[in-house]
Structures are given as C-alpha cells and as structure tokens.
Design a protein around this motif. Structure first.
Motif, PDB file in Angstrom:
ATOM      1  N   PRO A 156      20.651 -19.300  19.792  1.00  0.00           N
ATOM      2  CA  PRO A 156      21.732 -18.727  18.981  1.00  0.00           C
ATOM      3  C   PRO A 156      22.535 -17.704  19.769  1.00  0.00           C
ATOM      4  N   ALA A 157      23.813 -17.609  19.435  1.00  0.00           N
ATOM      5  CA  ALA A 157      24.695 -16.678  20.138  1.00  0.00           C
ATOM      6  C   ALA A 157      24.560 -15.246  19.634  1.00  0.00           C
ATOM      7  N   SER A 158      23.956 -15.059  18.469  1.00  0.00           N
ATOM      8  CA  SER A 158      23.741 -13.714  17.949  1.00  0.00           C
ATOM      9  C   SER A 158      22.493 -13.719  17.073  1.00  0.00           C
ATOM     10  N   SER A 159      22.034 -12.543  16.716  1.00  0.00           N
ATOM     11  CA  SER A 159      20.826 -12.425  15.891  1.00  0.00           C
ATOM     12  C   SER A 159      21.065 -12.908  14.463  1.00  0.00           C
ATOM     13  N   THR A 160      22.316 -13.104  14.080  1.00  0.00           N
ATOM     14  CA  THR A 160      22.613 -13.572  12.721  1.00  0.00           C
ATOM     15  C   THR A 160      22.828 -15.081  12.647  1.00  0.00           C
ATOM     16  N   ASP A 161      22.809 -15.758  13.797  1.00  0.00           N
ATOM     17  CA  ASP A 161      23.039 -17.204  13.819  1.00  0.00           C
ATOM     18  C   ASP A 161      21.767 -18.005  13.593  1.00  0.00           C
ATOM     19  N   ALA A 162      20.626 -17.343  13.540  1.00  0.00           N
ATOM     20  CA  ALA A 162      19.348 -17.999  13.280  1.00  0.00           C
ATOM     21  C   ALA A 162      18.405 -16.953  12.700  1.00  0.00           C
ATOM     22  N   SER A 163      17.334 -17.415  12.060  1.00  0.00           N
ATOM     23  CA  SER A 163      16.409 -16.448  11.470  1.00  0.00           C
ATOM     24  C   SER A 163      15.650 -15.678  12.542  1.00  0.00           C
ATOM     25  N   ASN A 164      15.484 -16.275  13.714  1.00  0.00           N
ATOM     26  CA  ASN A 164      14.865 -15.585  14.842  1.00  0.00           C
ATOM     27  C   ASN A 164      15.099 -16.407  16.103  1.00  0.00           C
ATOM     28  N   GLY A 165      14.701 -15.868  17.233  1.00  0.00           N
ATOM     29  CA  GLY A 165      14.835 -16.589  18.497  1.00  0.00           C
ATOM     30  C   GLY A 165      15.970 -16.113  19.378  1.00  0.00           C
ATOM     31  N   PHE A 166      16.741 -15.129  18.914  1.00  0.00           N
ATOM     32  CA  PHE A 166      17.847 -14.620  19.715  1.00  0.00           C
ATOM     33  C   PHE A 166      17.324 -13.891  20.953  1.00  0.00           C
ATOM     34  N   ILE A 167      17.963 -14.140  22.087  1.00  0.00           N
ATOM     35  CA  ILE A 167      17.697 -13.404  23.325  1.00  0.00           C
ATOM     36  C   ILE A 167      18.995 -12.728  23.750  1.00  0.00           C
ATOM     37  N   GLU A 168      18.910 -11.471  24.110  1.00  0.00           N
ATOM     38  CA  GLU A 168      20.090 -10.716  24.547  1.00  0.00           C
ATOM     39  C   GLU A 168      20.815 -11.500  25.636  1.00  0.00           C
ATOM     40  N   THR A 169      22.130 -11.463  25.573  1.00  0.00           N
ATOM     41  CA  THR A 169      22.973 -12.328  26.393  1.00  0.00           C
ATOM     42  C   THR A 169      22.652 -12.269  27.881  1.00  0.00           C
ATOM     43  N   GLY A 170      22.562 -11.074  28.433  1.00  0.00           N
ATOM     44  CA  GLY A 170      22.279 -10.941  29.857  1.00  0.00           C
ATOM     45  C   GLY A 170      20.912 -11.497  30.232  1.00  0.00           C
ATOM     46  N   THR A 171      19.943 -11.283  29.351  1.00  0.00           N
ATOM     47  CA  THR A 171      18.599 -11.806  29.598  1.00  0.00           C
ATOM     48  C   THR A 171      18.598 -13.324  29.579  1.00  0.00           C
ATOM     49  N   LEU A 172      19.298 -13.898  28.620  1.00  0.00           N
ATOM     50  CA  LEU A 172      19.366 -15.359  28.530  1.00  0.00           C
ATOM     51  C   LEU A 172      20.023 -15.941  29.783  1.00  0.00           C
ATOM     52  N   ALA A 173      21.057 -15.282  30.282  1.00  0.00           N
ATOM     53  CA  ALA A 173      21.705 -15.741  31.511  1.00  0.00           C
ATOM     54  C   ALA A 173      20.708 -15.747  32.677  1.00  0.00           C
ATOM     55  N   THR A 174      19.852 -14.741  32.716  1.00  0.00           N
ATOM     56  CA  THR A 174      18.817 -14.670  33.746  1.00  0.00           C
ATOM     57  C   THR A 174      17.796 -15.791  33.568  1.00  0.00           C
ATOM     58  N   CYS A 175      17.423 -16.076  32.323  1.00  0.00           N
ATOM     59  CA  CYS A 175      16.473 -17.162  32.049  1.00  0.00           C
ATOM     60  C   CYS A 175      17.010 -18.497  32.555  1.00  0.00           C
ATOM     61  N   LEU A 176      18.285 -18.759  32.305  1.00  0.00           N
ATOM     62  CA  LEU A 176      18.878 -20.014  32.760  1.00  0.00           C
ATOM     63  C   LEU A 176      18.856 -20.111  34.281  1.00  0.00           C
ATOM     64  N   LEU A 177      19.121 -18.993  34.936  1.00  0.00           N
ATOM     65  CA  LEU A 177      19.085 -18.993  36.393  1.00  0.00           C
ATOM     66  C   LEU A 177      17.673 -19.259  36.904  1.00  0.00           C
ATOM     67  N   GLN A 178      16.681 -18.646  36.266  1.00  0.00           N
ATOM     68  CA  GLN A 178      15.289 -18.877  36.656  1.00  0.00           C
ATOM     69  C   GLN A 178      14.939 -20.359  36.526  1.00  0.00           C
ATOM     70  N   ALA A 179      15.383 -20.976  35.433  1.00  0.00           N
ATOM     71  CA  ALA A 179      15.107 -22.398  35.223  1.00  0.00           C
ATOM     72  C   ALA A 179      15.807 -23.251  36.269  1.00  0.00           C
ATOM     73  N   LYS A 180      17.033 -22.899  36.571  1.00  0.00           N
ATOM     74  CA  LYS A 180      17.792 -23.680  37.562  1.00  0.00           C
ATOM     75  C   LYS A 180      17.139 -23.615  38.935  1.00  0.00           C
ATOM     76  N   LYS A 181      16.581 -22.486  39.274  1.00  0.00           N
ATOM     77  CA  LYS A 181      15.909 -22.350  40.567  1.00  0.00           C
ATOM     78  C   LYS A 181      14.669 -23.232  40.653  1.00  0.00           C
ATOM     79  N   LYS A 182      14.211 -23.723  39.485  1.00  0.00           N
ATOM     80  CA  LYS A 182      13.061 -24.636  39.450  1.00  0.00           C
ATOM     81  C   LYS A 182      13.523 -26.071  39.204  1.00  0.00           C
ATOM     82  N   ASN A 183      14.778 -26.339  39.568  1.00  0.00           N
ATOM     83  CA  ASN A 183      15.344 -27.706  39.525  1.00  0.00           C
ATOM     84  C   ASN A 183      15.726 -28.196  38.133  1.00  0.00           C
ATOM     85  N   TRP A 184      15.798 -27.316  37.161  1.00  0.00           N
ATOM     86  CA  TRP A 184      16.356 -27.678  35.845  1.00  0.00           C
ATOM     87  C   TRP A 184      17.866 -27.532  35.920  1.00  0.00           C
TER      88      TRP A 184
END
Length: 255
Positions: A201-229
């Motif tokens: 979700p793009a914000s904490s109100t777009d789902a009941s839970n599971g939101f990750i702060e924007t900058g952190t999520l960007a870091t997560c995607l980079l971590q995944a990409k470095k593992k060939n995702w």
C-alpha cells in the motif's frame, strides 16, 4: 524490468463497477484516445476482477461462464488484459480444493479467450496463499503448478496480513503466522522469482496493515534486486511522487 500498468477496478460477476464502469461509459473515441496516450507512455491498461467484495467460488459462480463474460468485456472495451484479484478467503481456507479448481478452470478459460502474447493475464493472490503449510489443498502453489504457465505474473498482496512490515519479513523470512511466505521463500517453494511482483500500500490508510515507510520500501526493493529479483512493484493508490520515490533505487525512472 519495471512493470507499468494501470488497473481499472473492478469488474465483477454482475458487471463493471467504479473505475471499470466509468471506462465503459466513455464513448469509443475517448477510450481509444486515452488508451493510446497510456500506451504511448509505456503503460498498459487492464481491468481488475472481483476484489474483496466478491466470493465467486462460495457464491457458486460458474468459472467458465464468468471467464467468458469477463474476457468479452476486456475485448469490447479495448483493454490490454485482466488482473484476477480473487479474495474468496472462505473457499481457500476450507482446504477442500474447490477454490483451486475454480481458479484453474477460470484461468484456462480466460487464457483461451485472451491469447498469451496478445493480452496480459495476471493474478493478485494474498501472500499467505503461497505458504507450504496451512492450506491442505495447496492454495496458490497448486494453482501455479496447474496453470502458472498461463499467468504472466503475480501481483502478490504483501499487506492486510499483519506481517511483511520490514525488509527481512518481506524478502527473506516471514513471521510465524504465515511461515515461508516472504518473497524469496515463495520462490524457494517453486514459483518463478521474476513472476513475483511485490504489492504494497502507498499509505497506512490504503490497507488495514502492511504499510512500509516509503524510503524503507525503496531500500527493500533494492535489496531484492541485488539478489536477482527484477519483477517490480504493485501499489494501490500510489501517486506519481510516491511511485518515483519507491522505485528510485531499484528502478529509477528513465533507466
């Protein structure tokens, strides 16, 4: 690659609603112009089917008839494909195979009407449905085994599950409630890694839970990409600024 899609929600068994209904009410010329504008910007336009308000298996809907009806709608209104947002949790939780059989028949029929290479066909399952425990009839592991070759990719809902709220739980080790359902654990269960799009979700109100702060999520995607995702991300209600920020590290715009 980073998938660029715009999904109209929702196409229901009773017909179009919300954005899909608005699209259908436009005149043909306007739809054509809008579609060309999106496509010229590298964006495919699809429709999202079902959503959380529909329970097609529990309600006894015929998967063949519904698939033909929806495929006809996609063609009539000039879209690039369809996303199957099946959320019939009661049917899946029953563990008797009815949900999986319904989805398999539905997908086969859709694909027969919407040929691969001409139309996009995706599914948007809940992340726990890829788990190796908890679903006696296999859930989406069974669906993928049966019809995965017909599905272009999975827009996995890593939200509304009280989990997947850190890079670790999202990518490498999910919590004890839904074990082995983080991104790389799902891939280890046999699902093709680069068919697993991360849905957040793009914000904490777009789902009941599971939101990750924007900058952190960007870091997560980079971590995944470095593992060939390299599958990309899906996000309900994300505006252009949010999208740019989330993809900044792993999929920077223009690169």
């Amino acid at each position: 690659m980073f998938y660029s899609l715009s999904a109209l929600s929702f196409l229901l068994t009773t017909g179009a609603a919300d954005q899909a209904e608005t699209w259908a009410t436009l005149d043909s010329s306007t739809r054509t112009k809008l579609k060309k504008t999106y496509n010229a910007a590298g964006i495919k336009v699809i429709v999202s089917a079902f959503g959380s308000t529909e329970t097609p298996t529990t309600s006894g809907k015929d998967p063949v008839a519904v698939a033909k009806q929806m495929a006809s709608w996609v063609k009539k209104y000039g879209l690039d494909g369809i996303d199957v947002d099946y959320e019939d949790e009661g049917a899946m939780n029953a563990g008797n195979g009815k949900a999986e059989n319904w989805l398999e028949t539905f997908t086969k029929t859709l694909r027969s009407q919407l040929p691969q290479g001409q139309y996009i066909l995706t599914h948007a399952p809940l992340a726990p449905w890829f788990g190796t425990t908890g679903y006696k009839s296999g859930a989406y592991l069974a669906v993928d085994k049966s019809v995965g070759s017909m599905i272009d990719w999975y827009n996995v809902q890593f939200y509304n599950q009280n989990d997947y709220t850190s890079c670790d739980s999202l990518l490498t080790k999910s919590g004890t409630t839904f074990p082995k359902t983080s991104l790389f654990e799902i891939a280890a269960s046999g699902i093709e890694l680069n068919k697993l799009v991360i849905g957040k979700p793009a914000s904490s109100t777009d789902a009941s839970n599971g939101f990750i702060e924007t900058g952190t999520l960007a870091t997560c995607l980079l971590q995944a990409k470095k593992k060939n995702w390299n599958a990309g991300a899906m996000y309900p209600h994300g505006d252009s600024a949010w999208i740019t920020a989330v993809r900044a590290h792993a999929f920077p715009a223009g690169k």
